[in-house]
Write an enzyme that holds these catalytic residues in place. Structure first.
Site: not given
Length: 366
Positions: A141, A192, A225, A249, A253
């Protein structure tokens, strides 16, 4: 000494839900001796409409001077299409960056009364209590280079850069390990490393810090994942989940929906403590967004904002007892079957935003 709390209502349902938190603060001032001054300013689309920018320098200075900041939400269709640096969300990103709020704490707790409101079966979520520690001021970001460029062949290319340094990883990992030591003593670090060099660095540096300073805390590494899958398969295996900005993020959620509603999830964003004064920059916010489709209708769920206030009481004002009482009041309101539309079930009493706030306040005062 009088403390200061800055309220940034923002856009959409932000002003409605922060109004309920203000009612709680005023009650604490009157009945619990909470010596705090409240001020307000603009953020996001509301600031764009009034000043042309999503966060003014004056509002930022207020945030820096305050002992804590509580915000509502930013964004909405009215401001779609603006350049990224002029969108409502840019104000929030600037706030996080300039206050150096590097550690985002997102608890995912399933209140007993809401176990049947979850997207999963009761046995998977009843008793769920996990905490995300998300790095908030680095990663994709904020990394550079970034942008959209025109290529010689007529195509366009979008660029975002995922980048982390050792110090950025260590400081947020310390927060996760310290919090885990006060909970169930387990940290799951999600990245990852199999396809991303930044993920490999993250894994290696978290492991180094653990081995040097936190060997008594259980640490496991999990691909992001797989973490997403495990959150649906067996969410109660987790205690503290440590992640970077992007994966934090997304995963937090996802976990929010396990609890019954995004309208129930608070968050805290914390900076480093000043060595001389002990002051710590802090921002508290619900994670549900501005929900423009229901804005102004008086039906939004204020629980996430009120629970964010509870986190504020605990982390910024040292009022853990008041935080416990406020969280218990929310739990009792839900147990009594009083619900806003997003968490309503047959047999419950459906109420609006203000009525939900009043019900919580009534139980806080009991």
């Amino acid at each position: 000494m009088t403390k200061s709390l800055l309220i940034l209502p923002g856009d959409g349902i932000g002003p409605e839900v922060t109004a309920e938190a203000i009612k709680v603060v005023n009650w604490l001032r009157e009945h619990r001796g909470f010596d705090v001054e409240i001020s307000q300013d603009l953020l996001g689309g509301a600031s764009i409409d009034a000043t042309g920018v999503p966060l003014t320098d004056a509002a930022l200075d207020k945030a820096k001077a305050a002992d804590a900041v509580l915000m509502g939400a930013v964004g909405g269709p009215k401001w779609v299409g603006q350049p990224y640096d002029k969108r409502p969300e840019a104000g929030l990103l600037r706030l996080r960056k300039d206050l150096d709020l590097f550690a985002n704490l997102r608890p995912a707790i399933c209140f007993p009364a809401l176990a049947d409101s979850s997207s999963l079966k009761r046995e998977f979520v009843e008793g769920l209590d996990l905490l995300f520690v998300r790095e908030l001021t680095g990663g994709v970001y904020f990394g550079t280079p970034r942008g959209i460029e025109n290529l010689p062949n007529g195509e366009r290319r979008g660029i975002n850069t995922q980048v982390y340094t050792t110090s950025e990883i260590h400081r947020v990992a310390r927060v996760a390990f310290d919090l885990a030591a006060k909970r169930r003593n387990k940290v799951t670090s999600a990245e990852k490393h199999n396809v991303m060099e930044s993920g490999l660095l993250w894994k290696e540096e978290v492991q180094k810090l653990h081995d040097a300073d936190y060997a008594s805390v259980e640490l496991e590494h999990m691909l992001a994942d797989n973490c997403a899958m495990q959150l649906v398969k067996n969410p109660k295996q987790f205690d503290v989940i440590l992640t970077d900005n992007l994966f934090g993020d997304i995963l937090s959620d996802q976990a929010a929906m396990l609890t019954g509603s995004l309208g129930m999830l608070p968050s805290a964003s914390l900076g480093a403590k000043d060595a001389a004064t002990g002051k710590q920059a802090s921002l508290y916010e619900p994670i549900h967004g501005s929900a423009p489709d229901i804005a102004g209708k008086g039906v939004a769920n204020p629980c996430a904002t009120i629970l964010s206030l509870a986190m504020c009481l605990r982390f910024s004002f040292g009022r853990g007892e008041d935080a416990d009482k406020l969280e218990a009041a929310v739990a009792q309101t839900l147990a009594d079957g009083i619900r806003t539309a997003d968490i309503w079930l047959d047999g419950c009493t459906r109420v609006g935003t203000s009525e939900m706030g009043d019900a919580i306040l009534e139980r806080l005062a009991a």
